[in-house]
Motif scaffolding. Structure first.
Motif, mmCIF file in Angstrom:
data_model
loop_
_atom_site.group_PDB
_atom_site.id
_atom_site.type_symbol
_atom_site.label_atom_id
_atom_site.label_comp_id
_atom_site.label_asym_id
_atom_site.label_seq_id
_atom_site.Cartn_x
_atom_site.Cartn_y
_atom_site.Cartn_z
ATOM 1 N N ASP A 94 8.264 1.829 2.471
ATOM 2 C CA ASP A 94 8.542 1.040 3.664
ATOM 3 C C ASP A 94 9.950 0.458 3.657
ATOM 4 O O ASP A 94 10.562 0.295 4.711
ATOM 5 N N THR A 95 10.477 0.157 2.476
ATOM 6 C CA THR A 95 11.830 -0.392 2.385
ATOM 7 C C THR A 95 12.845 0.613 1.862
ATOM 8 O O THR A 95 14.049 0.370 1.929
ATOM 9 N N ALA A 96 12.359 1.740 1.321
ATOM 10 C CA ALA A 96 13.235 2.746 0.711
ATOM 11 C C ALA A 96 14.061 2.140 -0.418
ATOM 12 O O ALA A 96 15.260 2.412 -0.558
ATOM 13 N N VAL A 97 13.414 1.318 -1.237
ATOM 14 C CA VAL A 97 14.041 0.697 -2.394
ATOM 15 C C VAL A 97 13.222 1.044 -3.635
ATOM 16 O O VAL A 97 11.995 0.905 -3.637
ATOM 17 N N SER A 98 13.891 1.516 -4.660
ATOM 18 C CA SER A 98 13.252 1.769 -5.947
ATOM 19 C C SER A 98 13.540 0.596 -6.872
ATOM 20 O O SER A 98 14.676 0.125 -6.960
ATOM 21 N N THR A 99 12.509 0.117 -7.565
ATOM 22 C CA THR A 99 12.637 -1.079 -8.402
ATOM 23 C C THR A 99 12.088 -0.801 -9.793
ATOM 24 O O THR A 99 11.059 -0.128 -9.942
ATOM 25 N N VAL A 100 12.776 -1.327 -10.803
ATOM 26 C CA VAL A 100 12.308 -1.318 -12.186
ATOM 27 C C VAL A 100 12.229 -2.767 -12.649
ATOM 28 O O VAL A 100 13.183 -3.528 -12.464
ATOM 29 N N GLU A 101 11.101 -3.142 -13.228
ATOM 30 C CA GLU A 101 10.918 -4.510 -13.726
ATOM 31 C C GLU A 101 10.253 -4.467 -15.092
ATOM 32 O O GLU A 101 9.375 -3.628 -15.334
ATOM 33 N N TYR A 102 10.669 -5.370 -15.961
ATOM 34 C CA TYR A 102 9.997 -5.530 -17.249
ATOM 35 C C TYR A 102 10.419 -6.869 -17.851
ATOM 36 O O TYR A 102 11.411 -7.492 -17.420
ATOM 37 N N PHE B 197 0.819 -1.196 0.000
ATOM 38 C CA PHE B 197 0.000 0.000 0.000
ATOM 39 C C PHE B 197 0.859 1.254 0.000
ATOM 40 O O PHE B 197 0.375 2.323 -0.347
ATOM 41 N N LEU B 198 2.104 1.152 0.384
ATOM 42 C CA LEU B 198 2.952 2.320 0.537
ATOM 43 C C LEU B 198 4.012 2.363 -0.550
ATOM 44 O O LEU B 198 5.207 2.454 -0.288
ATOM 45 N N SER B 199 3.572 2.304 -1.778
ATOM 46 C CA SER B 199 4.476 2.398 -2.921
ATOM 47 C C SER B 199 3.948 3.415 -3.920
ATOM 48 O O SER B 199 2.748 3.488 -4.177
ATOM 49 N N LEU B 200 4.867 4.206 -4.475
ATOM 50 C CA LEU B 200 4.576 4.980 -5.672
ATOM 51 C C LEU B 200 4.933 4.085 -6.855
ATOM 52 O O LEU B 200 6.009 3.475 -6.861
ATOM 53 N N TRP B 201 4.047 3.974 -7.851
ATOM 54 C CA TRP B 201 4.375 3.092 -8.972
ATOM 55 C C TRP B 201 3.814 3.647 -10.273
ATOM 56 O O TRP B 201 2.850 4.406 -10.288
ATOM 57 N N TYR B 202 4.461 3.220 -11.393
ATOM 58 C CA TYR B 202 4.185 3.799 -12.703
ATOM 59 C C TYR B 202 4.329 2.718 -13.769
ATOM 60 O O TYR B 202 5.071 1.750 -13.599
ATOM 61 N N ARG B 203 3.664 2.937 -14.897
ATOM 62 C CA ARG B 203 3.696 1.961 -16.000
ATOM 63 C C ARG B 203 4.674 2.360 -17.099
ATOM 64 O O ARG B 203 4.742 1.696 -18.136
ATOM 65 N N GLN B 204 5.446 3.425 -16.899
ATOM 66 C CA GLN B 204 6.366 3.891 -17.928
ATOM 67 C C GLN B 204 7.579 4.546 -17.263
ATOM 68 O O GLN B 204 7.494 4.998 -16.126
ATOM 69 N N PRO B 205 8.713 4.613 -17.952
ATOM 70 C CA PRO B 205 9.885 5.309 -17.406
ATOM 71 C C PRO B 205 9.615 6.802 -17.269
ATOM 72 O O PRO B 205 8.693 7.352 -17.881
ATOM 73 N N ALA B 206 10.427 7.456 -16.469
ATOM 74 C CA ALA B 206 10.359 8.909 -16.338
ATOM 75 C C ALA B 206 11.004 9.561 -17.548
ATOM 76 O O ALA B 206 12.055 9.128 -18.016
ATOM 77 N N GLN C 295 23.118 -8.686 2.422
ATOM 78 C CA GLN C 295 23.470 -8.027 3.680
ATOM 79 C C GLN C 295 23.283 -6.512 3.577
ATOM 80 O O GLN C 295 22.729 -5.886 4.485
ATOM 81 N N LEU C 296 23.770 -5.951 2.485
ATOM 82 C CA LEU C 296 23.598 -4.514 2.280
ATOM 83 C C LEU C 296 22.124 -4.128 2.324
ATOM 84 O O LEU C 296 21.729 -3.156 2.981
ATOM 85 N N LEU C 297 21.304 -4.903 1.628
ATOM 86 C CA LEU C 297 19.878 -4.613 1.557
ATOM 87 C C LEU C 297 19.206 -4.770 2.917
ATOM 88 O O LEU C 297 18.440 -3.895 3.348
ATOM 89 N N ALA C 298 19.494 -5.857 3.597
ATOM 90 C CA ALA C 298 18.839 -6.129 4.883
ATOM 91 C C ALA C 298 19.187 -5.065 5.915
ATOM 92 O O ALA C 298 18.309 -4.588 6.656
ATOM 93 N N GLU C 299 20.463 -4.654 5.973
ATOM 94 C CA GLU C 299 20.859 -3.642 6.955
ATOM 95 C C GLU C 299 20.269 -2.283 6.613
ATOM 96 O O GLU C 299 19.870 -1.516 7.510
ATOM 97 N N HIS C 300 20.213 -1.979 5.328
ATOM 98 C CA HIS C 300 19.584 -0.731 4.892
ATOM 99 C C HIS C 300 18.110 -0.694 5.295
ATOM 100 O O HIS C 300 17.632 0.302 5.872
ATOM 101 N N ILE C 301 17.380 -1.755 5.000
ATOM 102 C CA ILE C 301 15.945 -1.790 5.316
ATOM 103 C C ILE C 301 15.714 -1.704 6.818
ATOM 104 O O ILE C 301 14.832 -0.977 7.287
ATOM 105 N N GLN C 302 16.508 -2.414 7.574
ATOM 106 C CA GLN C 302 16.342 -2.401 9.031
ATOM 107 C C GLN C 302 16.521 -0.995 9.589
ATOM 108 O O GLN C 302 15.728 -0.542 10.428
ATOM 109 N N GLU C 303 17.545 -0.292 9.128
ATOM 110 C CA GLU C 303 17.788 1.056 9.628
ATOM 111 C C GLU C 303 16.693 2.025 9.167
ATOM 112 O O GLU C 303 16.243 2.879 9.931
ATOM 113 N N HIS C 304 16.256 1.895 7.930
ATOM 114 C CA HIS C 304 15.181 2.766 7.442
ATOM 115 C C HIS C 304 13.893 2.530 8.234
ATOM 116 O O HIS C 304 13.239 3.480 8.675
ATOM 117 N N GLN C 305 13.538 1.272 8.426
ATOM 118 C CA GLN C 305 12.280 0.968 9.100
ATOM 119 C C GLN C 305 12.307 1.309 10.584
ATOM 120 O O GLN C 305 11.244 1.514 11.188
#
Length: 794
Positions: free
Chosen positions: A157-165, A38-47, A306-316
């Motif tokens: 919630d995770t402070a991670v930006s993702t691109v998928e296609y 529920f806490l994501s900004l998301w889009y169907r096209q690149p910026a 490890q990088l991801l898990a520690e980043h998420i833990q500190e952000h959350q």
């Protein structure tokens, strides 16, 4: 191992061969589903524009992520990369000219006073230093003509930006985050098939910089910052360095003179570190190369997981302190840009939740202990000379950046602002002495990385000596929300110094014999005298009442400076009073000028309403006549303005307990005219203060807290539940808000009525709870929650 033709062509490019490929982004086919979070900004096209890109940051460094398919762009920033170097802007002629300026103003010769200020008083240089971009890290991929199921998102919630296609049956994924633990921006590229990762890393920057490679896998950017200044030019004095290390799983890594390439890897990770030689406003002797080498080496010793898990833990740790639920509808299934376009339809309350949490996300990402404070654009800026130089504008904008910090449970994020105010008390002491012949310290309407404190831009904007006094509000707020005498003892000298400046410089108004500021102005509004320069504007007097009162209370709590307390109290009693004008409005100036010819009655600033918000000097309980006058002023000013000014109006209507009016303003703030597709606030152009003001406004609809009058060192606070709940949000709950006095607050409501609330005290004492017309007093014990029903009964 066989390569597809397009991969072979791409590999030839990596080796420096001349091959022309299509540069356009591919056609997007299929349609992505909304993310489950529920806490994501998301889009169907690149910026395609900067204000469509998505921000990540760790307080000190940040990136704007565009999500391109053939070419990804990460626009980078480091929060100490500003133009110029240490400088003192005080005009040596100012002190001698100020007595004449004051006399001209008291004689009503405002244009003459303004001309004299322009000639003799304004700073040299006239403009402060701009915040600068570090440039763009680019990822170039094999050209593609068509992809399916494209989606890019930013998970708050995770402070991670993702691109998928999906391309030719292969699903590609890119993840980007800015780790506050490892002080690096991390990019991860994966695919669901082996040997599918192919790309080249390059760098583009408007800075004076060299771009090279080293160690077979590292892109290295070395440079110096720009010079700037209107009048004398302040030469660039900073060195900076950027390193991007490319780590591939399988495949090949190659370098050219200015790029690093990966071919046929199973996955890849890019570690990006940025630093400058800035150590403090008067010390640029740092070693950016040592800093980034250390950060890259430390990050490389960890796995990506490890990088991801520690980043998420500190952000959350910060982000998850507050939750808000205003209900869910089918509108949530739409991409964020479409939801912004349709918010006015009234069927997407969850977008307000997303906007609220996005503001908290931005503050976490742009202001952490050890970083610089969030500037006019947070930490995100693509220009060498952005609008208003992306400075610290302290006649409203910087203060608004931090309005949500305490009530929205992000107290640590205020630490960079407190550190800056301490710096300003030092540079501002020099300005007070050299410019005014006064003790204490002063800052005018702007400052920058170098903590410049003189008046800039021109008399009609810069001749306002109240910036430091207003910033002291945040020092006091920090104490009221987190009572800690050790902290108060640390900041008390700063508050005391701000008071001392005005004890030395306030002058007597010859008409009424009140004490007033002179010269000053009501930011940034002109009056019928043909100038903005004046004596004793209402905002100044309101700020001074708070500064004087808070400093007296601090001295009482600490048990110090009894004689000084008496002097400040006596001076406070002589300040010009708040006045109600001929049309029932709260006067903006000493004179009843508000609706005379030459005054912009719809001006973006509502400076004279500072007493209503953020101050509590005017409120519907204790000063109903002044509150009614403020309401008239607010109605005449109008609801729609620039982004940040709209957000201020939202907070003001909250204080008047008109939730539906506040909601109409929020509706405008969340429209495409004031919110860009990536949810950044539109002044326009982008200014981040509107985001923070909007977040504060949403919190203020649900809970407000204020100090009550007490004698001596004692303090007591009132917490008001659902003070401005709009009818558009009949049901909901919020957890983790903070109230003055150090209280945690959770609230549940249904049908527009309170169901129950939990108040969690961090100290023992007495607290007052208000719900509509109900008021109840409670004795509370530290660590023991107070649970209340709709009748304020336990």
């Amino acid at each position: 191992m066989k390569l597809q033709i397009r991969h072979l062509l791409f590999f030839l490019i990596l080796l420096g061969c001349s091959v022309t490929l299509l540069a356009a982004e591919p056609q997007l086919a299929g349609q992505a589903s909304p993310p489950s979070e529920f806490l994501s900004l998301w889009y169907r096209q690149p910026a395609t524009r900067w204000t469509e890109a998505l921000p990540v940051g760790n307080g000190r460094i940040g990136a704007m992520i565009f999500g391109g398919i053939n070419r990804e762009r990460l626009q980078l920033n480091e929060d100490t990369l500003w133009a110029g170097g240490p400088y003192d802007p005080v005009n040596p002629e100012a002190k001698a000219a100020l007595p004449e300026v004051r006399q001209l103003i008291f004689e009503g010769k405002y244009r003459e006073a303004s001309r004299l200020i322009s000639a003799k008083v304004m700073s040299k240089p006239l403009a402060q230093m701009p915040y600068e971009t570090a440039g763009d890290l680019t990822l170039t991929f094999p050209d593609s003509t068509s992809v399916e199921n494209y989606r890019r998102d930013l998970n708050l919630d995770t402070a991670v930006s993702t691109v998928e296609y999906v391309e030719n049956g292969t699903r590609f994924t890119r993840q980007v985050f800015a780790s506050p633990v490892d002080q690096a921006i991390v990019v991860r590229l994966t695919a669901d098939k082996k040997e599918a990762i192919n790309f080249s890393v390059g760098y583009e920057t408007p800075q004076k910089a060299s771009i090279e490679t080293e160690s077979g896998n590292t892109l290295l950017v070395r440079g110096v910052n720009g010079s700037s200044g209107r009048g004398p030019t302040i030469q660039g004095a900073l060195k900076f360095q950027i390193r991007a290390r490319v780590l591939a799983d399988g495949g090949m890594v190659n370098t050219t003179s200015n790029s690093v390439s990966v071919a046929n890897a199973d996955s890849a990770t890019i570690l990006i570190a940025l630093a400058t030689s800035y150590k403090s406003y008067d010390d640029v002797s740092g070693d950016p190369e040592a800093i980034v080498k250390r950060q890259i080496a430390a990050s490389e010793r960890k796995t990506f997981d490890q990088l991801l898990a520690e980043h998420i833990q500190e952000h959350q740790r910060l982000f998850r302190r507050v939750s808000l639920d205003l209900g869910h509808t089918d509108a949530m299934k739409q991409p964020t840009d479409e939801r912004i376009k349709n918010f006015h339809n009234g069927d997407d309350a969850q977008l307000a939740t997303l906007y609220f949490q996005f503001g908290r996300y931005l503050l976490i990402s742009s202001s952490r202990p050890g970083s610089q404070p969030a500037n006019l654009q947070g930490i995100w800026n693509a220009s060498m000379n952005p609008p208003w130089q992306s400075k610290y504008t302290i006649n409203i904008n910087t203060e608004m950046n931090y309005w949500p910090a305490e009530p929205c449970n992000l107290s640590e994020c205020v630490e960079p602002l407190i550190a800056m105010v301490k710096d300003l008390s030092k540079t501002g002491a020099r300005t007070a002495k050299e410019m005014y012949g006064a003790s204490g310290w002063v800052v005018h309407h702007n400052t920058d990385l170098w903590r410049a404190t003189g008046p800039i831009d021109g008399p009609e904007w810069g001749m306002w000596p109240m910036g430091g006094a207003w910033l002291c509000d945040h020092l006091w707020d920090r104490y009221e929300y987190n009572p800690d005498k050790a902290y108060l003892k640390e900041v008390y000298p700063v508050m005391r110094g701000a008071v001392q400046f005005f004890l030395d410089t306030l002058v007597e108004d010859p008409t009424n014999h009140w004490l007033v500021t002179n010269p000053s102005l009501s930011p940034e509004n002109g009056h019928p005298g043909g100038s903005s320069v004046c004596a004793g504007p209402t905002m100044d007097l309101e700020i001074l009442r708070d500064l004087f009162g808070n400093t007296i209370k601090a001295a009482e709590i600490l048990g110090v400076d009894a004689d000084f307390q008496k002097q400040v109290a006596a001076t406070r009693a002589r300040l010009a009073p708040l006045q109600i004008g001929s049309e029932g409005q709260l006067q903006e100036w000493l004179q009843d000028w508000d609706y005379q010819r030459g005054v912009d009655v719809h001006h973006r600033h509502v400076s004279h309403l500072y007493g209503l918000y953020p101050s509590w000097q005017i409120n519907v309980f204790d000063t109903p006549k002044l509150a009614a006058a403020a309401r008239i002023s607010l109605e005449r000013r109008g609801d729609q303005s620039t982004g940040w000014a709209t957000a201020w109006r939202l907070n003001l209507w909250n204080r008047l307990h008109d939730g539906d009016h506040a909601y109409r303003i929020l509706n405008f703030l969340l429209s495409p005219g004031r919110t860009y597709p990536d949810m950044f606030d539109a002044h326009p152009p982008f200014q981040i203060d509107g985001n923070f003001g909007g977040t504060s406004g949403i919190a203020g609809m649900l809970m407000q807290s204020r100090p009550l009058e007490t004698e001596g060192a004692a303090q007591r606070f009132e917490i008001e539940l659902l003070p401005a709940l709009p009818s558009a949000w009949p049901d909901g709950h919020v957890t983790g808000l903070r109230a003055r006095g150090g209280y945690g607050v959770d609230i549940d409501w249904k049908g527009g009525k309170l169901v129950d609330a939990e108040i969690r005290p961090t100290t023992s004492g007495k607290v007052t709870i208000r719900l509509g017309d109900q008021v109840a007093d409670f004795d509370v014990t530290q660590g023991k929650p107070l649970r209340l029903n709709s009748h304020l009964e336990q």
